[in-house]
Design a protein around this motif. Structure first.
Motif, short mmCIF file in Angstrom:
data_model
loop_
_atom_site.label_atom_id
_atom_site.label_comp_id
_atom_site.label_asym_id
_atom_site.label_seq_id
_atom_site.Cartn_x
_atom_site.Cartn_y
_atom_site.Cartn_z
N PRO A 13 0.80 -1.23 0.00
CA PRO A 13 0.00 0.00 0.00
C PRO A 13 0.83 1.28 0.00
CG PRO A 13 -0.27 -1.20 2.07
CD PRO A 13 0.57 -2.04 1.17
N GLY A 14 2.07 1.24 0.42
CA GLY A 14 2.89 2.44 0.45
C GLY A 14 3.74 2.62 -0.80
N ALA A 15 3.56 1.78 -1.81
CA ALA A 15 4.40 1.83 -3.01
C ALA A 15 4.12 3.05 -3.87
CB ALA A 15 4.23 0.56 -3.83
N LEU A 16 2.92 3.58 -3.83
CA LEU A 16 2.56 4.74 -4.66
C LEU A 16 2.37 5.97 -3.78
CD1 LEU A 16 -0.10 3.12 -7.03
CD2 LEU A 16 2.32 3.51 -7.49
N SER A 17 2.79 7.08 -4.32
CA SER A 17 2.61 8.34 -3.62
C SER A 17 1.15 8.76 -3.72
CB SER A 17 3.49 9.42 -4.24
OG SER A 17 2.99 9.77 -5.53
N PRO A 18 0.69 9.71 -2.90
CA PRO A 18 -0.70 10.19 -3.02
C PRO A 18 -1.02 10.70 -4.43
CG PRO A 18 0.22 10.91 -0.95
CD PRO A 18 1.36 10.28 -1.72
N ALA A 19 -0.07 11.37 -5.06
CA ALA A 19 -0.31 11.88 -6.41
C ALA A 19 -0.46 10.72 -7.40
CB ALA A 19 0.84 12.79 -6.85
N LEU A 21 -1.47 7.68 -6.64
CA LEU A 21 -2.75 7.04 -6.33
C LEU A 21 -3.91 7.80 -6.99
CD1 LEU A 21 -2.24 6.12 -2.57
CD2 LEU A 21 -2.50 4.52 -4.48
N GLU A 22 -3.84 9.12 -6.96
CA GLU A 22 -4.88 9.93 -7.60
C GLU A 22 -4.87 9.72 -9.11
OE1 GLU A 22 -8.12 12.42 -7.95
OE2 GLU A 22 -7.29 11.45 -6.19
N GLN A 23 -3.67 9.67 -9.71
CA GLN A 23 -3.56 9.40 -11.15
C GLN A 23 -4.15 8.03 -11.49
OE1 GLN A 23 0.74 10.05 -11.74
NE2 GLN A 23 0.15 11.39 -13.44
N LEU A 24 -3.82 7.05 -10.68
CA LEU A 24 -4.33 5.70 -10.90
C LEU A 24 -5.85 5.67 -10.79
CD1 LEU A 24 -3.88 2.68 -11.34
CD2 LEU A 24 -3.51 2.46 -8.87
N ARG A 25 -6.39 6.34 -9.80
CA ARG A 25 -7.84 6.42 -9.60
C ARG A 25 -8.50 7.06 -10.82
NH1 ARG A 25 -10.69 10.26 -8.38
NH2 ARG A 25 -12.61 10.41 -7.25
N ASN A 26 -7.95 8.17 -11.30
CA ASN A 26 -8.50 8.84 -12.48
C ASN A 26 -8.41 7.96 -13.72
OD1 ASN A 26 -9.30 11.17 -11.15
ND2 ASN A 26 -7.31 12.16 -11.43
N PHE A 27 -7.29 7.25 -13.85
CA PHE A 27 -7.11 6.33 -14.99
C PHE A 27 -8.18 5.23 -14.95
CE2 PHE A 27 -5.37 2.33 -16.61
CZ PHE A 27 -5.18 2.69 -17.93
N LYS A 28 -8.43 4.68 -13.78
CA LYS A 28 -9.44 3.63 -13.64
C LYS A 28 -10.82 4.15 -14.00
CE LYS A 28 -7.21 0.79 -10.08
NZ LYS A 28 -7.36 0.30 -8.68
N ILE A 29 -11.14 5.35 -13.57
CA ILE A 29 -12.44 5.95 -13.87
C ILE A 29 -12.58 6.16 -15.37
CG2 ILE A 29 -13.83 8.06 -13.65
CD1 ILE A 29 -12.71 8.24 -10.74
N GLN A 30 -11.56 6.74 -16.00
CA GLN A 30 -11.61 7.00 -17.44
C GLN A 30 -11.69 5.70 -18.24
OE1 GLN A 30 -12.23 9.96 -18.77
NE2 GLN A 30 -12.30 10.60 -16.64
N THR A 31 -11.00 4.67 -17.77
CA THR A 31 -11.04 3.38 -18.45
C THR A 31 -12.43 2.77 -18.36
OG1 THR A 31 -8.69 2.99 -18.00
CG2 THR A 31 -10.02 1.06 -18.52
N ARG A 32 -13.06 2.86 -17.19
CA ARG A 32 -14.43 2.33 -17.05
C ARG A 32 -15.40 3.09 -17.95
NH1 ARG A 32 -16.23 -0.55 -11.96
NH2 ARG A 32 -14.29 -1.39 -11.14
N ILE A 33 -15.25 4.39 -18.03
CA ILE A 33 -16.12 5.20 -18.90
C ILE A 33 -15.94 4.79 -20.36
CG2 ILE A 33 -16.53 7.53 -19.79
CD1 ILE A 33 -15.92 8.52 -16.89
N ALA A 34 -14.68 4.66 -20.79
CA ALA A 34 -14.39 4.27 -22.17
C ALA A 34 -14.94 2.87 -22.46
CB ALA A 34 -12.89 4.32 -22.42
N ASN A 35 -14.78 1.96 -21.53
CA ASN A 35 -15.30 0.60 -21.72
C ASN A 35 -16.82 0.61 -21.83
OD1 ASN A 35 -12.72 -0.42 -21.58
ND2 ASN A 35 -12.89 -1.13 -19.48
N GLU A 36 -17.47 1.39 -20.98
CA GLU A 36 -18.94 1.48 -21.01
C GLU A 36 -19.42 2.06 -22.34
OE1 GLU A 36 -22.75 0.93 -19.70
OE2 GLU A 36 -20.94 0.30 -18.64
N LYS A 37 -18.75 3.09 -22.83
CA LYS A 37 -19.12 3.69 -24.12
C LYS A 37 -18.98 2.67 -25.24
CE LYS A 37 -18.12 8.53 -23.11
NZ LYS A 37 -17.22 9.66 -23.39
N TYR A 38 -17.88 1.92 -25.20
CA TYR A 38 -17.64 0.90 -26.23
C TYR A 38 -18.74 -0.15 -26.21
CZ TYR A 38 -15.46 -2.72 -29.00
OH TYR A 38 -15.22 -3.67 -29.96
#
Length: 92
Positions: A13-19, A21-38
């Motif tokens: 859990p400490g491998a990623l910095s807060p920034a 983690l936020e990038q990863l979270r945003n990436f996951k959200i955008q990926t889910r949106i893109a998958n849903e659109k597809y």
């Protein structure tokens, strides 16, 4: 980092910095949106999946992986999907 059975590593859990983690979270959200659109614009994917599950639940095979391999490599499958798409367009 501890190794789990099968050679997988335990998450750190400490491998990623807060920034990061936020990038990863945003990436996951955008990926889910893109998958849903597809998926919403490709009805054939829904037909493939629902057809597979329908057949699997009706036939209840002992070996699901073998059944899936046979189902998705059936040379008649593309024509079945095409005919279902035509049928749905006519019904709309």
């Amino acid at each position: 980092m501890a190794t789990l059975q099968g050679g997988l590593l335990r998450s750190d859990p400490g491998a990623l910095s807060p920034a990061q983690l936020e990038q990863l979270r945003n990436f996951k959200i955008q990926t889910r949106i893109a998958n849903e659109k597809y998926l919403r614009t490709h009805k054939e994917v829904e037909l493939l999946i629902s057809g597979f599950f329908r057949e699997m639940f009706l036939k209840r095979p002992d070996n699901v992986q073998e059944f899936a391999a046979d189902h998705f490599t059936d040379p008649r499958l593309p024509n079945k999907i095409h005919m279902q798409l035509i049928k749905e367009k006519k019904a709309a």
